[in-house]
Design a protein around this motif. Structure first.
Motif: not given
Length: 138
Positions: A21-29
């Motif tokens: 249920c844990s959300k894994v965020v893959k993004d860039k900043t």
């Protein structure tokens, strides 16, 4: 015996549900490097500092130092102020371009340089002396 296996099965089922249920965020900043060492990079993003683990990160487009602007591809949540960096891309600073037009070059003039600051040469001399003493000690 069936009760023990039932409790163990229920425990692992709850563990599996909590992990899935844990959300894994893959993004860039993007941000400005505030601190960096071999395992952690602190990045200033919109006035707040975020710690990125860079032990498994790939650095593309050059070496990253304090004060550089970078784009970080990460996994994690920035609101927790910690994330895992996957790739770090250095944003190059534009260089100073001097345009010299044909015919304006006077090769007879003396080349002038800026004088060194007062303490700069002493610090360099001390560094050279220290490195020579360490080399002879080995």
């Amino acid at each position: 015996m069936k009760k023990i296996f039932g409790f163990i099965f229920a425990f692992f089922a709850m563990l599996l549900l909590s992990v899935s249920c844990s959300k894994v965020v893959k993004d860039k900043t993007s941000g400005l490097v505030d601190e960096i060492n071999d395992s952690v990079m602190v990045l200033k993003i919109d006035g707040s500092k975020v710690h990125f683990d860079v032990t498994a990160a790939s650095f593309t487009h050059g070496a990253v130092m304090y004060g550089d602007s970078v784009i970080v591809h990460y996994t994690g949540d920035l609101s927790k102020k910690r994330a895992l960096a996957e790739a770090v891309y250095l944003i190059e600073r534009p260089g100073t371009i001097v345009e010299v037009k044909e015919g304006e070059i006077d090769s007879t003039k003396e080349l002038l340089t800026r004088p060194a600051e007062a303490g700069a040469t002493e610090a360099i001399d001390n560094l050279i002396r220290l490195s020579k003493s360490q080399r002879h000690a080995e």
